[in-house]
Design a protein around this motif. Structure first.
Motif, PDB file in Angstrom:
ATOM      1  N   ASP A 120       0.856  -1.182   0.000  1.00 29.26           N
ATOM      2  CA  ASP A 120       0.000   0.000   0.000  1.00 29.26           C
ATOM      3  C   ASP A 120       0.897   1.240   0.000  1.00 29.26           C
ATOM      4  N   ALA A 121       0.284   2.405   0.053  1.00 31.95           N
ATOM      5  CA  ALA A 121       1.070   3.639  -0.061  1.00 31.95           C
ATOM      6  C   ALA A 121       2.079   3.768   1.085  1.00 31.95           C
ATOM      7  N   ASP A 122       1.662   3.367   2.299  1.00 32.77           N
ATOM      8  CA  ASP A 122       2.543   3.493   3.454  1.00 32.77           C
ATOM      9  C   ASP A 122       3.725   2.534   3.350  1.00 32.77           C
ATOM     10  N   LEU A 123       3.445   1.283   2.997  1.00 36.02           N
ATOM     11  CA  LEU A 123       4.532   0.315   2.842  1.00 36.02           C
ATOM     12  C   LEU A 123       5.449   0.701   1.690  1.00 36.02           C
ATOM     13  N   LEU A 126       7.822   3.238   2.930  1.00 37.69           N
ATOM     14  CA  LEU A 126       8.836   2.665   3.807  1.00 37.69           C
ATOM     15  C   LEU A 126       9.883   1.885   3.021  1.00 37.69           C
ATOM     16  N   PHE A 127       9.448   1.203   1.970  1.00 32.03           N
ATOM     17  CA  PHE A 127      10.381   0.450   1.131  1.00 32.03           C
ATOM     18  C   PHE A 127      11.065   1.320   0.084  1.00 32.03           C
ATOM     19  N   ALA A 128      10.584   2.562  -0.086  1.00 37.00           N
ATOM     20  CA  ALA A 128      11.071   3.434  -1.153  1.00 37.00           C
ATOM     21  C   ALA A 128      10.879   2.767  -2.508  1.00 37.00           C
ATOM     22  N   THR A 129       9.666   2.251  -2.704  1.00 41.37           N
ATOM     23  CA  THR A 129       9.333   1.575  -3.953  1.00 41.37           C
ATOM     24  C   THR A 129       7.961   2.043  -4.411  1.00 41.37           C
ATOM     25  N   ASP A 130       7.415   1.398  -5.421  1.00 40.37           N
ATOM     26  CA  ASP A 130       6.129   1.804  -5.979  1.00 40.37           C
ATOM     27  C   ASP A 130       4.976   1.086  -5.290  1.00 40.37           C
ATOM     28  N   PRO A 157      10.431  -8.156   0.115  1.00 39.40           N
ATOM     29  CA  PRO A 157      10.133  -8.129  -1.322  1.00 39.40           C
ATOM     30  C   PRO A 157       9.949  -9.546  -1.867  1.00 39.40           C
ATOM     31  N   TRP A 158       8.865  -9.764  -2.573  1.00 36.93           N
ATOM     32  CA  TRP A 158       8.617 -11.098  -3.140  1.00 36.93           C
ATOM     33  C   TRP A 158       9.716 -11.492  -4.125  1.00 36.93           C
ATOM     34  N   SER A 159      10.242 -10.519  -4.830  1.00 38.24           N
ATOM     35  CA  SER A 159      11.307 -10.812  -5.794  1.00 38.24           C
ATOM     36  C   SER A 159      12.562 -11.329  -5.105  1.00 38.24           C
ATOM     37  N   LEU A 160      12.716 -11.014  -3.831  1.00 41.39           N
ATOM     38  CA  LEU A 160      13.894 -11.442  -3.076  1.00 41.39           C
ATOM     39  C   LEU A 160      13.728 -12.844  -2.510  1.00 41.39           C
ATOM     40  N   VAL A 161      12.507 -13.192  -2.080  1.00 38.19           N
ATOM     41  CA  VAL A 161      12.328 -14.424  -1.298  1.00 38.19           C
ATOM     42  C   VAL A 161      11.586 -15.526  -2.042  1.00 38.19           C
ATOM     43  N   ALA A 162      10.974 -15.237  -3.166  1.00 37.53           N
ATOM     44  CA  ALA A 162      10.181 -16.248  -3.869  1.00 37.53           C
ATOM     45  C   ALA A 162      11.023 -17.478  -4.187  1.00 37.53           C
ATOM     46  N   GLY A 163      10.506 -18.650  -3.818  1.00 32.57           N
ATOM     47  CA  GLY A 163      11.195 -19.905  -4.114  1.00 32.57           C
ATOM     48  C   GLY A 163      12.346 -20.234  -3.181  1.00 32.57           C
ATOM     49  N   GLY A 227      23.046  -1.973   2.539  1.00 33.22           N
ATOM     50  CA  GLY A 227      23.497  -0.845   1.747  1.00 33.22           C
ATOM     51  C   GLY A 227      22.401   0.203   1.697  1.00 33.22           C
ATOM     52  N   ASP A 228      22.032   0.622   0.499  1.00 32.28           N
ATOM     53  CA  ASP A 228      20.981   1.630   0.332  1.00 32.28           C
ATOM     54  C   ASP A 228      19.607   1.008   0.104  1.00 32.28           C
ATOM     55  N   ARG A 229      19.533  -0.311   0.051  1.00 33.07           N
ATOM     56  CA  ARG A 229      18.282  -0.977  -0.306  1.00 33.07           C
ATOM     57  C   ARG A 229      17.522  -1.454   0.931  1.00 33.07           C
ATOM     58  N   VAL A 230      16.242  -1.085   1.037  1.00 37.02           N
ATOM     59  CA  VAL A 230      15.401  -1.554   2.139  1.00 37.02           C
ATOM     60  C   VAL A 230      14.908  -2.960   1.793  1.00 37.02           C
ATOM     61  N   LEU A 231      15.267  -3.928   2.630  1.00 39.98           N
ATOM     62  CA  LEU A 231      14.930  -5.321   2.344  1.00 39.98           C
ATOM     63  C   LEU A 231      13.899  -5.905   3.303  1.00 39.98           C
TER      64      LEU A 231
END
Length: 252
Positions: A120-123, A126-130, A157-163, A227-231
């Protein structure tokens, strides 16, 4: 000087006797009838005093067991130190939660439920994403010594943990917790940010954590960065305010 109601005065005297150790944790308080006679008031007044102490989390009434001083020593959450056990857990399985509560891995229980969500907009902020970014939502209830002590809901992020095993609830509890999981994924946390607030619990939170009426909660919103990435974003860690001490140390 304002004259306090009798029940407030009685509650105050009993509170001091609890705090100075006259009635230690686990001790049984005098009966309502005995206190009524001792203070020269009605039983309704004593019941009101007990109700006040109960809302403060100092006493509990057990059916057939009388009114007891609660034995729930607060966990000390060492904000500047607590994640070190998760970045360097050692040979014995542990997480910052087990260290906070001084329990062994055998005494640790973790209820969990996993689901996929979109930010959602708040998350997203916080993640600095869309907004709409796919996330793994993990809802946990932490137990120590047979009692629920903490609720947390975190997102990855689903792209990080999927599978990966990190997306498998059957792999929990994971020694080292989320920092160890991020390290396993090849992105060790280099920074942790936390924001602390207080509020009253929702009815669901109060029931889950078996909280006395009137006790507030502390809520901690956490971000883990590599680093600079919120995980990881935890929104929120929910702690009964009468069971935890937040310790901070600043080196100057």
């Amino acid at each position: 000087m304002a004259i306090l109601p009798a029940y407030v005065r009685i509650a105050g005297e009993l509170r001091e006797l609890i705090r100075d150790g006259t009635y230690p944790p686990g001790a049984r308080l005098p009966t309502i009838s005995r206190l009524s006679e001792s203070y020269g008031v009605s039983e309704i007044v004593v019941r009101s005093a007990f109700s006040l102490l109960r809302t403060e989390g100092l006493i509990e009434t057990r059916r057939g067991g009388g009114t007891l001083v609660r034995d729930r020593p607060p966990a000390r959450r060492l904000a500047m130190e607590r994640y070190r056990v998760e970045t360097d857990p050692g040979a014995t399985p542990a997480t910052s939660f087990t260290v906070d509560h001084h329990i062994t891995w055998r005494d640790y229980r973790l209820d969990r439920s996993y689901s996929r969500r979109r930010a959602d907009a708040d998350l997203a902020a916080l993640f600095a994403t869309d907004p709409g970014t796919p996330l793994l939502r993990r809802h946990f209830v932490f137990w120590a010594r047979g009692e629920p002590q903490q609720i947390s809901t975190n997102y990855l992020p689903w792209s990080l943990v999927a599978g990966t095993p990190v997306a498998d609830p059957d792999r929990e509890p994971w020694p080292g917790g989320t920092p160890a999981q991020l390290a396993y994924l090849g992105h060790p946390a280099t920074r942790v940010e936390e924001s602390v607030r207080s509020r009253m619990p929702t009815p669901e939170e109060a029931a889950t954590l078996r909280m006395a009426p009137g006790v507030p909660v502390l809520t901690i919103t956490r971000r883990m960065l590599s680093g600079d990435r919120v995980l990881e974003v935890c929104r929120d860690i929910v702690l009964p305010a009468d069971r935890v001490v937040l310790d901070y140390a600043l080196d100057l």
